[in-house]
Every structure is written in structure tokens, then in C-alpha cells.
Enzyme design. Structure first.
Site, PDB file in Angstrom:
ATOM      1  N   LYS A 199       0.828  -1.135   0.232  1.00 29.44           N
ATOM      2  CA  LYS A 199      -0.006   0.040   0.125  1.00 29.44           C
ATOM      3  C   LYS A 199       0.935   1.208  -0.157  1.00 29.44           C
ATOM      4  CE  LYS A 199      -1.213   2.768   2.814  1.00 29.44           C
ATOM      5  NZ  LYS A 199      -0.936   4.019   1.946  1.00 29.44           N
ATOM      6  N   GLU A 274      10.269   1.423  10.073  1.00 33.74           N
ATOM      7  CA  GLU A 274      11.527   2.581   9.877  1.00 33.74           C
ATOM      8  C   GLU A 274      10.630   3.690  10.056  1.00 33.74           C
ATOM      9  OE1 GLU A 274      14.451   1.659   9.328  1.00 33.74           O
ATOM     10  OE2 GLU A 274      14.156  -0.456   8.558  1.00 33.74           O
ATOM     11  N   CYS A 308      14.683  10.714   6.343  1.00 35.39           N
ATOM     12  CA  CYS A 308      14.761  10.496   7.820  1.00 35.39           C
ATOM     13  C   CYS A 308      16.136  10.455   8.347  1.00 35.39           C
ATOM     14  CB  CYS A 308      14.010   9.175   8.000  1.00 35.39           C
ATOM     15  SG  CYS A 308      14.505   7.892   6.763  1.00 35.39           S
ATOM     16  N   GLU A 405      11.757  16.249  14.601  1.00 32.43           N
ATOM     17  CA  GLU A 405      12.184  16.058  13.344  1.00 32.43           C
ATOM     18  C   GLU A 405      11.571  17.378  12.596  1.00 32.43           C
ATOM     19  OE1 GLU A 405      10.570  12.509  11.270  1.00 32.43           O
ATOM     20  OE2 GLU A 405      12.467  12.412  10.509  1.00 32.43           O
TER      21      GLU A 405
HETATM   22  P1  NAD Z   1       2.929   9.052   7.496  1.00 32.16           P
HETATM   23  O1  NAD Z   1       3.335   8.107   8.783  1.00 32.16           O
HETATM   24  O2  NAD Z   1       1.568   9.846   7.977  1.00 32.16           O
HETATM   25  O3  NAD Z   1       2.612   7.915   6.142  1.00 32.16           O
HETATM   26  C1  NAD Z   1       3.382   6.949   5.834  1.00 32.16           C
HETATM   27  C2  NAD Z   1       2.502   5.976   5.262  1.00 32.16           C
HETATM   28  O4  NAD Z   1       1.598   5.312   6.292  1.00 32.16           O
HETATM   29  C3  NAD Z   1       1.631   6.461   4.123  1.00 32.16           C
HETATM   30  O5  NAD Z   1       1.546   5.232   3.071  1.00 32.16           O
HETATM   31  C4  NAD Z   1       0.406   6.528   4.723  1.00 32.16           C
HETATM   32  O6  NAD Z   1      -0.493   6.794   3.577  1.00 32.16           O
HETATM   33  C5  NAD Z   1       0.399   5.681   5.775  1.00 32.16           C
HETATM   34  N1  NAD Z   1      -0.669   6.367   6.678  1.00 32.16           N
HETATM   35  C6  NAD Z   1      -0.903   7.389   7.427  1.00 32.16           C
HETATM   36  N2  NAD Z   1      -1.793   7.297   8.213  1.00 32.16           N
HETATM   37  C7  NAD Z   1      -2.107   5.910   8.408  1.00 32.16           C
HETATM   38  C8  NAD Z   1      -2.923   5.302   9.241  1.00 32.16           C
HETATM   39  N3  NAD Z   1      -3.749   5.732  10.190  1.00 32.16           N
HETATM   40  N4  NAD Z   1      -3.125   3.996   9.212  1.00 32.16           N
HETATM   41  C9  NAD Z   1      -2.552   3.143   8.245  1.00 32.16           C
HETATM   42  N5  NAD Z   1      -1.650   3.929   7.384  1.00 32.16           N
HETATM   43  C10 NAD Z   1      -1.399   5.210   7.453  1.00 32.16           C
HETATM   44  O7  NAD Z   1       4.461   9.990   7.297  1.00 32.16           O
HETATM   45  P2  NAD Z   1       4.155  11.217   7.031  1.00 32.16           P
HETATM   46  O8  NAD Z   1       4.087  11.991   8.304  1.00 32.16           O
HETATM   47  O9  NAD Z   1       3.649  11.547   5.816  1.00 32.16           O
HETATM   48  O10 NAD Z   1       5.973  11.276   6.491  1.00 32.16           O
HETATM   49  C11 NAD Z   1       6.909  11.824   7.289  1.00 32.16           C
HETATM   50  C12 NAD Z   1       7.535  10.888   8.478  1.00 32.16           C
HETATM   51  O11 NAD Z   1       7.853   9.542   7.684  1.00 32.16           O
HETATM   52  C13 NAD Z   1       8.872  11.511   8.922  1.00 32.16           C
HETATM   53  O12 NAD Z   1       8.649  11.471  10.242  1.00 32.16           O
HETATM   54  C14 NAD Z   1       9.885  10.804   8.606  1.00 32.16           C
HETATM   55  O13 NAD Z   1      10.940  10.469   9.420  1.00 32.16           O
HETATM   56  C15 NAD Z   1       9.066   9.223   8.330  1.00 32.16           C
HETATM   57  N6  NAD Z   1       9.863   8.429   7.454  1.00 32.16           N
HETATM   58  C16 NAD Z   1      10.853   7.586   7.914  1.00 32.16           C
HETATM   59  C17 NAD Z   1      11.474   6.754   7.143  1.00 32.16           C
HETATM   60  C18 NAD Z   1      12.420   5.884   7.482  1.00 32.16           C
HETATM   61  O14 NAD Z   1      13.094   5.146   6.622  1.00 32.16           O
HETATM   62  N7  NAD Z   1      12.797   5.565   8.852  1.00 32.16           N
HETATM   63  C19 NAD Z   1      11.478   7.081   5.779  1.00 32.16           C
HETATM   64  C20 NAD Z   1      10.617   8.083   5.297  1.00 32.16           C
HETATM   65  C21 NAD Z   1       9.838   8.729   6.130  1.00 32.16           C
END
Ligand code: NAD
Length: 504
Positions: A199, A274, A308, A405
Site C-alpha cells: 500500500k 522504519e 529520515c 524532526e
Molecule cells: P505517515 O506516517 O503519515 O505516512 C506513511 C505511510 O503511512 C503512508 O503510506 C500513509 O498513507 C500511511 N498512513 C498514514 N496514516 C495511516 C493510518 N492511520 N493507518 C495506516 N496507514 C497510514 O508519514 P508522513 O508524516 O506523511 O511522513 C513523514 C514521516 O515519515 C517522517 O517522520 C519521517 O521520518 C518518516 N519516514 C521515515 C523513513 C525511514 O526510513 N525511517 C522514511 C521515510 C519517512
């Protein structure tokens, strides 16, 4: 600071992404269809994909439902036995074909990534190569899922530990690396012998679906890799509930990761996460400030700061503090902000407005509390998702940017005096993904490599990721690892077998 920002001229950017997308040879990359049980499904309902630089609509994609997800899980379960029983070398050959197809279509995939995610085209091209690299690497690693034998503790018996595939896996992936985060998970799962249901993030579905098309063309059998786009909450609910999903891999925010971990507990899935980072970047006064600035620029401004691994707290020892800040400001002033499809662009838009707003809030808070701010010039006609690359110096630990962050092109520089003090400050945070140390002292580098609390540490380098390394964090930055043999193990179970009564 006397430095004058470089001025960049304004240009009309509306339509730029659409023009590039119209030129794609592969029209099917724009169909927006999801891959469910071997079929491309355009969907009854559609969601809009926008160019984050301009806000204009660039495509439509299927909005899959919870019922679609249930069909996908059932299809994955049906496909499991045949995929598991295929020789690892045969699975590897298919993964290699997928990697080659990605490289053949690298330019088109990169245009898709830049159009929906916003990163500069050169970085998008790099992401495609980086993403294909995981498929290639796991193609071989699948053949090395060696078990163990050990000297027996029982007379007349033989002990063995085998690695076996865990079953159907699920992946929930983010928008900042919309291709590589899929291949890093899917490459490992498929090499291990597990079908995977993916997804992707709703902001970046086009590149994900295009990569799934190439997987299909590479010969990944029906049901073994499926890609469903739509509402994250609706689509993740069946994945979390279903006992047939044995492993869940997520990349995204710590907040959502925590929620998924809690929901996955009901069916005791193997979860790898992650999550967010807040990397400390330590610069000691025995290094050349220019060399440290080069590292800090790479560690802070790659992917326009939406990374990240981004250095969020740059601690600089008092002896070279002023020289470092001046050189850093000079480098920041050279960064060109613009549409990712314009060739000179270094910093593109934030993919989500909420990320841009968080950057602005961090700048405002720091300035209010006494930080000095220097921003590169930004064309006034650019939209609300753009944040000018900004250097904040004299940052203190009570400022938001030192505690949370940022995930954008805002660099925070904090002075420090002693090694002991900076190690304590670097570790005083619940995140522990990556860290960086710049020093010319071997003794200090060895000492600190033990003391910094993080999963990945770069010593005198800002570039260390890739398929052979275990990517992952300590503390609330995550669970488990991706890439490397440890990444393969996330999709495998250990089985201990005791052969007894062997005495003749
Ligand atoms: P997010 O957590 O909102 O989204 C990430 C994924 O989760 C997406 O596919 C989103 O559709 C899904 N998602 C969101 N809410 C959900 C829910 N309630 N139930 C199920 N799935 C859900 O992330 P964001 O805030 O848009 O992105 C930024 C964050 O992601 C930053 O904090 C960053 O550090 C982190 N990030 C970490 C890594 C890593 O490798 N550690 C890589 C990329 C981003």
C-alpha cells in the site's frame, strides 16, 4: 551575517509536470490502475494526484476499497505455496529481470517521481537506480538464507536451524522515496519466498504503480506482488486484522508506526518499522570546516530535507563555530529552489503542505527564541509547498527544531564545548535512526562510535546507505532492519529441528 542571497528568476511552472507526463512513451504508467490478483483495476472511484510544486492535477488513480484489499490478501495466500517452493535462484532471476526493467525505464520512472513527489530530477534518477539495486542484491541474497547446525547438547542427536519464509507479507510505504521504499521491502520479501501486498502513500501512487507494472512484466506470478492505492486507514484495516498476513513492514512517521504496532498485536504479526529520525551531526574543531560543511549540506538538503536520515541537529565545537556557520551560509545561499523538473533545481517543493508548515513553524519558533536565520533566495511566485533553504544558527535545546524532526530544508546549528557534553546532548532524544561525526581523531571516532545511540552512524561521511547495510533505528526510530541479510530475516522464521536417536 553580511552575505547576500543569490536571486533566482521567476518562471511559469504550471503545466510543466503535465507536459513531461504527456511525453512518456509508456502511456500505461498513467492509467492509475491498481494490481489485484493479476488484474489491473482502474477502480469505480478515483483519487486525484497533484504536482506538489503547483497544486495542479496531473493524473487520477484507482481508489481501492477494503473489499479489494481482502481479495488481494486471499490471492496472495493462494499464490504463496508455489512461490515459496520455487528455487531461490529462480526467484532471484525474476527479481533481476524486474531490476533491469526499472533501469531500462529509469527516465520515465524518474519523471513520475519528480512530478508527484517534487524532488529534483537528478535525485529521482538516483532513487530509481538505488531502488533497483535492492532487487538485484536480494536476488542473490535469497540463495544465502543459510541455516545453522550446532554441536549437540544431547547424545546421539543432530541439531539444525532452518530459515523458512514467514508467509504473506504487507508493506505500507511513504512518499519521500516512493520507489526505493517499495523495492527495499518487496525485494527482501520476494527473495525470502513471501508474496507481498503493498500500500503506497496516496501522495505518490503513480511511480509505485509503474514499478508494479514492471514487476508484472518481469514475470512475478499472479498474486505474488500486488499494489493497492487509496485511503490509508481503509486499506490498512484488513491488512492488520487478517491472520494470513504474517509480517508487516512500515516506513513513515513514529506516530503512525506506533498505531500500526498496536493494531498488529491482535494477530501477533512480525512487525518491522522504519520511523522518524532526528539525526545529530557532530563537528569537532579538529576538522577542516569546509569538509564538514560539505557533509552537512549533503546530510541536510538531500531530498529537499525530506529524508529520515537528515541531520536535524548540527552540533559544532566552539573553536570552529563561526568559520563553520559562515561557510555553511555561503553554501546554503547557492542552493536553487524551483520545480524539480527544471534542470538547475537543488531544492524542490515539500510533498505535503503540512511538512512545509512544520518547517515554517520551526523557523518562527527558533527566531522568536533567539536563533539567527539566514535563508536562500526564493522566487515569490512559488507556491505554499516551497520552503527556502534556511540556516538557523545559535540554536538552543529549548527550541522546537532541537527537539522534533523537521523533515525539510531547515538546518539547525548548535554550539558545544566538550565531547562529554555533546554526546549527552546528542543522545538526549527518543529518536535514534542515524548520526554523523566529523573528527580527525581516530581515538575519538572509535570512542564515540560506541557511545552514540543510533542504528546507523557515518564517520566523516554523509553517504552510507545501500543494499548491503542494515538500515534501521534504535529507540522510537523503529524495529527491525531493511537491506542486508538482516532485512531478509524480517520475512523469515527460524525452525529448530532436533534429529534424535541416531545411535546405531
Ligand atoms: P505517515 O506516517 O503519515 O505516512 C506513511 C505511510 O503511512 C503512508 O503510506 C500513509 O498513507 C500511511 N498512513 C498514514 N496514516 C495511516 C493510518 N492511520 N493507518 C495506516 N496507514 C497510514 O508519514 P508522513 O508524516 O506523511 O511522513 C513523514 C514521516 O515519515 C517522517 O517522520 C519521517 O521520518 C518518516 N519516514 C521515515 C523513513 C525511514 O526510513 N525511517 C522514511 C521515510 C519517512
Amino acid at each position: 551575517m553580511a552575505l547576500q542571497p543569490v536571486r533566482h528568476e521567476s518562471r511559469h511552472r504550471v503545466g510543466l509536470a503535465s507536459q513531461h507526463l504527456q511525453d512518456l512513451r509508456r502511456r500505461d504508467f498513467l492509467a492509475g490502475a491498481a494490481l489485484i490478483d493479476g488484474r489491473w483495476t482502474a477502480g469505480e472511484h478515483r483519487d486525484v494526484v497533484v504536482d506538489p510544486a503547483t497544486g495542479e492535477k496531473i493524473a487520477e488513480v484507482a481508489r481501492c476499497s477494503a473489499a479489494d484489499m481482502s481479495l488481494a490478501i486471499a490471492a496472495a495466500e493462494r499464490a504463496y505455496a508455489a512461490w515459496r517452493d520455487l528455487l531461490p535462484a529462480k526467484r532471484g532471476a525474476i527479481l533481476r529481470s524486474w531490476a533491469l526493467l526499472m533501469l531500462e525505464h529509469a527516465e520515465e520512472l524518474a519523471v513520475l517521481v519528480t512530478s508527484e513527489q517534487g524532488k529534483p530530477l537528478a535525485e529521482a534518477r538516483h532513487e530509481i537506480a538505488y531502488g533497483a539495486g535492492f532487487l538485484d542484491w536480494f536476488a542473490a541474497e535469497g540463495e544465502r538464507a543459510y541455516g545453522e547446525t550446532m554441536p549437540s547438547h544431547k547424545p546421539g542427536s543432530l541439531l539444525q536451524v532452518r530459515m523458512q519464509p514467514i508467509g504473506v507479507a504487507a508493506a505500507i510505504t511513504p512518499w519521500n522515496f516512493p520507489v526505493a521504499m517499495i523495492t527495499r521491502k518487496a525485494g527482501a520479501a520476494l527473495a525470502a519466498g513471501c508474496p507481498i501486498v503493498v500500500k503506497p502513500a496516496p501522495e505518490t501512487p503513480l511511480s509505485a504503480l509503474a514499478v508494479a507494472r514492471l514487476a508484472d512484466e518481469a514475470g512475478i506470478p499472479r498474486g505474488v506482488l500486488q499494489m493497492l492505492v487509496g485511503n490509508p486507514v481503509e486499506l490498512s484495516a484488513p491488512l492488520l486484522r487478517d491472520t494470513r498476513i504474517r509480517a508487516l513492514s512500515f516506513t513513515g512517521s513514529t506516530e503512525v508506526g506506533r498505531l500500526l504496532l498496536e493494531r498488529a498485536a491482535d494477530t501477533v504479526k512480525k512487525v518491522s518499522l522504519e520511523l522518524g529520525g532526528h539525526a545529530p551531526f557532530l563537528v569537532f574543531d579538529d576538522v577542516d570546516p569546509q569538509k564538514a560543511v560539505k557533509g552537512a549540506m549533503a546530510a541536510k538538503f538531500a531530498t529537499s530535507g525530506q529524508d529520515c536520515l537528515a541531520a536535524n541537529r548540527i552540533y559544532v565545537q566552539r573553536g570552529i563555530y563561526d568559520a563553520f556557520v559562515d561557510a555553511f551560509a555561503e553554501a546554503v545561499a547557492q542552493l536553487k529552489v524551483g520545480h524539480g523538473l527544471e534542470s538547475a533545481t537543488d531544492i524542490g517543493p515539500m510533498t505535503k503542505l503540512s511538512v512545509a508548515d512544520k518547517c515554517r513553524a520551526h523557523i518562527d519558533d527558533a527566531v522568536k527564541k533567539g536563533a539567527r536565520a539566514f535563508s536562500a533566495s526564493q522566487d515569490a511566485s512559488l507556491g505554499p509547498n516551497f520552503v527556502p533553504p534556511t540556516l538557523l544558527s545559535d540554536v538552543t535545546e529549548d527550541m522546537l527544531i532541537a527537539r522534533e524532526e523537521t523533515f525539510g530544508p531547515v538546518a539547525a546549528v548548535l554550539p558545544f564545548d566538550s565531547e562529554e557534553e555533546v554526546v549527552a546532548r546528542a543522545n538526549a532524544n527518543e529518536m535514534g535512526l542515524a548520526g554523523y561525526i566529523y573528527t580527525d581523531s581516530l581515538r575519538r571516532a572509535l570512542r564515540l562510535s560506541e557511545q552514540i545511540e543510533c542504528g546507523m552512524l557515518g564517520i566523516n561521511t554523509a553517504s552510507f546507505t545501500g543494499p548491503p547495510i542494515p538500515f534501521g533505528g534504535w529507540k522510537q526510530s523503529g524495529l527491525g532492519r531493511e537491506g542486508s541479510r538482516h532485512g531478509l530475516a524480517e520475512y523469515m522464521e527460524l525452525k529448530y529441528v532436533c534429529f534424535g536417536d541416531l545411535t546405531a
